[in-house]
Design a protein around this motif. Sequence first.
Motif, short mmCIF file in Angstrom:
data_model
loop_
_atom_site.label_atom_id
_atom_site.label_comp_id
_atom_site.label_asym_id
_atom_site.label_seq_id
_atom_site.Cartn_x
_atom_site.Cartn_y
_atom_site.Cartn_z
N GLY A 249 31.25 26.59 38.89
CA GLY A 249 31.91 26.46 40.19
C GLY A 249 32.32 27.76 40.86
N GLY A 250 32.01 28.92 40.23
CA GLY A 250 32.45 30.18 40.80
C GLY A 250 33.74 30.61 40.11
N PRO A 251 34.09 31.92 40.22
CA PRO A 251 35.24 32.43 39.47
C PRO A 251 36.58 31.79 39.86
CG PRO A 251 34.44 34.07 41.03
CD PRO A 251 33.41 32.98 40.98
N MET A 252 36.76 31.51 41.13
CA MET A 252 38.06 30.99 41.58
C MET A 252 38.26 29.55 41.07
SD MET A 252 38.75 33.76 43.01
CE MET A 252 40.15 33.71 44.12
N HIS A 253 37.19 28.77 41.16
CA HIS A 253 37.26 27.40 40.63
C HIS A 253 37.49 27.45 39.13
CE1 HIS A 253 36.20 23.08 40.34
NE2 HIS A 253 35.62 23.42 39.20
N GLU A 254 36.79 28.37 38.46
CA GLU A 254 36.92 28.51 37.01
C GLU A 254 38.33 28.97 36.65
OE1 GLU A 254 34.81 29.12 33.02
OE2 GLU A 254 35.15 27.58 34.57
N GLY A 255 38.90 29.84 37.48
CA GLY A 255 40.26 30.31 37.24
C GLY A 255 41.24 29.16 37.21
N ASP A 256 41.05 28.23 38.14
CA ASP A 256 41.93 27.04 38.16
C ASP A 256 41.68 26.17 36.94
OD1 ASP A 256 42.01 26.45 41.80
OD2 ASP A 256 43.36 27.57 40.47
N ARG A 257 40.40 26.06 36.54
CA ARG A 257 40.10 25.21 35.38
C ARG A 257 40.76 25.78 34.12
NH1 ARG A 257 37.23 24.91 31.01
NH2 ARG A 257 36.19 26.94 31.29
N ILE A 258 40.65 27.10 33.97
CA ILE A 258 41.24 27.75 32.79
C ILE A 258 42.76 27.70 32.88
CG2 ILE A 258 41.53 30.02 31.68
CD1 ILE A 258 38.61 30.62 32.55
N GLY A 259 43.29 27.87 34.11
CA GLY A 259 44.75 27.88 34.32
C GLY A 259 45.20 29.30 34.64
N LEU A 260 45.94 29.45 35.71
CA LEU A 260 46.31 30.79 36.18
C LEU A 260 47.21 31.51 35.18
CD1 LEU A 260 46.69 30.13 40.01
CD2 LEU A 260 44.63 30.64 38.65
N PRO A 261 48.14 30.80 34.50
CA PRO A 261 48.93 31.52 33.49
C PRO A 261 48.04 32.13 32.40
CG PRO A 261 49.97 29.43 34.04
CD PRO A 261 48.61 29.42 34.70
N ALA A 262 47.00 31.42 32.01
CA ALA A 262 46.09 31.96 30.98
C ALA A 262 45.33 33.16 31.53
CB ALA A 262 45.11 30.87 30.55
N ILE A 263 44.96 33.10 32.81
CA ILE A 263 44.27 34.24 33.44
C ILE A 263 45.19 35.46 33.44
CG2 ILE A 263 43.36 35.11 35.64
CD1 ILE A 263 41.41 33.16 34.44
N LEU A 264 46.46 35.24 33.79
CA LEU A 264 47.42 36.35 33.83
C LEU A 264 47.62 36.93 32.44
CD1 LEU A 264 50.00 34.95 36.41
CD2 LEU A 264 48.54 36.97 36.69
N LYS A 265 47.54 36.06 31.44
CA LYS A 265 47.72 36.52 30.04
C LYS A 265 46.57 37.48 29.67
CE LYS A 265 48.84 34.45 25.53
NZ LYS A 265 47.59 34.00 24.83
N VAL A 266 45.38 37.16 30.12
CA VAL A 266 44.22 38.04 29.83
C VAL A 266 44.34 39.34 30.62
CG1 VAL A 266 41.71 38.26 30.03
CG2 VAL A 266 42.72 36.08 29.32
N LEU A 267 44.91 39.24 31.82
CA LEU A 267 45.04 40.44 32.67
C LEU A 267 46.13 41.38 32.15
CD1 LEU A 267 44.83 38.83 36.24
CD2 LEU A 267 43.13 40.34 35.19
N LYS A 268 47.10 40.84 31.41
CA LYS A 268 48.29 41.62 31.01
C LYS A 268 47.91 42.96 30.36
CE LYS A 268 53.01 40.46 29.52
NZ LYS A 268 53.34 41.83 29.79
N PRO A 269 47.08 42.96 29.31
CA PRO A 269 46.75 44.25 28.66
C PRO A 269 46.06 45.22 29.61
CG PRO A 269 45.82 42.38 27.44
CD PRO A 269 46.38 41.84 28.70
N MET A 270 45.52 44.72 30.70
CA MET A 270 44.81 45.61 31.64
C MET A 270 45.80 46.42 32.48
SD MET A 270 41.82 43.07 33.09
CE MET A 270 40.82 42.04 32.01
N GLN A 271 47.05 45.86 32.60
CA GLN A 271 48.04 46.52 33.44
C GLN A 271 48.31 47.92 32.86
OE1 GLN A 271 48.60 44.26 36.10
NE2 GLN A 271 47.03 43.46 34.72
N GLY A 272 48.19 48.91 33.68
CA GLY A 272 48.47 50.28 33.20
C GLY A 272 47.25 50.84 32.48
N ARG A 273 46.64 50.05 31.58
CA ARG A 273 45.51 50.58 30.77
C ARG A 273 44.28 50.85 31.65
NH1 ARG A 273 42.80 46.28 27.14
NH2 ARG A 273 41.71 45.90 29.12
N ASP A 274 44.00 49.91 32.54
CA ASP A 274 42.72 50.00 33.26
C ASP A 274 42.87 50.58 34.67
OD1 ASP A 274 41.36 46.94 31.77
OD2 ASP A 274 41.85 48.92 30.96
N GLY A 275 44.10 51.03 34.99
CA GLY A 275 44.25 51.66 36.31
C GLY A 275 44.70 50.67 37.38
N PRO A 276 45.10 51.23 38.53
CA PRO A 276 45.72 50.40 39.58
C PRO A 276 44.80 49.29 40.09
CG PRO A 276 45.23 52.64 40.37
CD PRO A 276 45.03 52.65 38.88
#
Length: 699
Positions: free
Chosen positions: A647-674
């Motif tokens: 369904g595309g990334p945005m649809h998939e993001g909802d399927r996975i759940g936004l809190p879970a998406i944010l959890k995956v993004l967490k380690p990227m904060q600071g590490r991968d740049g602005p």
Amino acid sequence: MSSTQTQSGPVRLIACGDVALIEIDNPPVNATSQAVRAGLEAAIEQVEADETIGAVVIAAAGRTFVAGADISEFGKPPLAPYLPALLNRIEACRKPVVVAWHGTALGGGCEIGLAAHARVIDARGMIGLPEVKLGLLPGAGGTQRLPRLAGLANAIDIMASGRMVPAREARSLGIADVVAEGDLRDAALDKARSLIGQPIRRTADRDVAAEDPQALAEVEAKAARDARGRIAPLKIIEMARLATLLPVAEGMAFERKAFLELVGSAQSRALRHAFFAEREVAKVRGIGGVVARPVRSVGIIGAGTMGAGIAVAVLDAGLPVTIIETSDEALTRGRDRISGLYDRSIRSGRITPETKAARLGKATFSTDLASLGEADLVIEAVFEDMAVKKQLLARLEAATRADAILATNTSYLDINEMAAGLERPQNVLGLHFFSPANVMKLLEIVKADRTAPEVLATGVAFGKTLKKIAVVCGVCDGFIGNRIMARYRAQCEFMLEEGALPQDIDGALEAYGFPMGPFAVQDLAGLEISWARRKRLAPTRGPDERYVPVADRLCEQGRFGQKTGRGWYRYVDGKRLPDPEVEALILAHSAARGITRRRIDAEEIQQRVVATMVNEGTKIVAEGIAQRPLDVDVVLMNGYGYPAWRGGPMHEGDRIGLPAILKVLKPMQGRDGPGFEASQLLIEIAAEGGSLAQLNTRG
Ligand code: T1G
């Protein structure tokens, strides 16, 4: 034709002498909504009870016969009468029932015909069972009745591919009985009249014809191979086989169970989202009621790969084109390129040599910009350089009418800057085609800050004329698709230096459903393209931006991909093979960075990529570059191989759940740049327990 008429909702019953004509009239595509089903059921009851009626014809008003069940009803509690039972009712009718197919008789519309006792199709008509494209299977008897008419192999081919079957092929396959070259309804009424008093031949009473097991095995193997992660094609094979083992009624019980399972599946929800999203993108904010300018003639500057593909797309739409090149030699190369694209279509049987000649007859080739004096729209597809494009647009403005629209096919460059300095910046917009432009459905229409509403409306209308899926977006580096793919590639390169290898990442993303992983795609396209962009952006790269220079090292070694026989991979006899030299270069790079490499499994690779795309997609929506999340999904699915069954990334993001998406993004904060900071909008919606989909319907 004298006639009395009764009406039940969107279904009319017209008595034509001793034959009753049941006419479905439910615009725009006569979908079998609850009202249509109820009306059909009532009409069949009435016909059976009326002794003056000897036979029935089922037809539809408007541009097409029933194009299927009402997709918008799926996922909601089903309402009686149910289509499978209704079609069994039609098949059981004591009077001959003939269907009159015209336009595109698809899904439930095709199945109505399969349950009828005879099928008449308009010579220009087509039938099909495209349910598989919605992650479904034919759920009203199609999996049981089609094999009885066309044989098992043909039935599996038609249902698993979801392809359209033209009238004459439907006749030759035994699906249609008559191809109406003249008036369809007359032909159908004649057919019905000829069956009065004859024994009724029900599809259910037929056996599936025996066939060559080898041929059947090949068809099944191809359908299973082409499934590539989708479950519906495999279910279709399973159900169709039952037609050789069970009577229709029993087979339909299994079909119904499988259908309901698929309706509830994530894959079907994703594909239904894709279906409606591809139509919703045409509803562009800010141009409702704005009248588009007519486009009767088009100019194209540059006849390279993109220019030639665009020219063919415009010629295929029936519009005259003037192609401009800088020299006669370049013009000849351009003409040959365009002719070559048509030769390819002839070889694949898509067109005839006569069609090629007719379309090329509308092409004019010139080296003189003045020949564009009367063009309504001019599209530049020249070298991707700001100075070159700015100068060209200024010359075009001088050479064309004051109301001529000037479009750029740039993939990245700032169109606001490109239009700055022009006298009529309001006539400028981006028309970003995807290679090959005559094949790829996607078109990004880029609205610059000064683009006039009617110029944008004209771009959208032009996209429809070319039968493209056109998505409107604002100006930013890379627009919607390339911007997200740049983050996607960067995240993949971060995983390279942390422990993965190109084949690990490509393998994980191909397993996820992409036709090809990012490193193989770069090798195919050529590494020098994105190298040029990286070099262009280098001066603006922030000190805190994480950057992996491995690709630069490869390019410095002349490793540009398939064209040089080596890139991220080495290519031996056309085969793509991991390259120990690349592995050594990556390991050395990690060591130089003091990174202890670790195993990164496919799940982590997929999660980081999806989270990256959802994050960047949400930023693009928050900035108003894309109108809605569904626009982002449509771009990624139609331009970058994002699997539609997700369904595309945005649809998939909802399927996975936004809190879970944010959890995956967490380690990227600071590490991968602005650039990888979590989107504020994403954080807010997640905090409210909301979904990205809610943004698809906001005003
Ligand atoms: N249900 C509901 N709405 C539909 C629809 C459908 N089946 N088909 C089209 N529409 C809407 C569409 O959203 C758009 O709305 C408008 O009609 C015009 O469509 C039991 C389970 C027929 C080839 O998969 O492929 O039957 O945007 O813009 O380009 O086994 O529509 O204007 O508000 O696409 O000329 C199987 C789906 C269903 C066919 C016409 N059938 N439709 O193309 O117009 S499942 C399909 C199409 C089923 C049974 C099963 C195309 C088309 P809006 P459009 P078009």
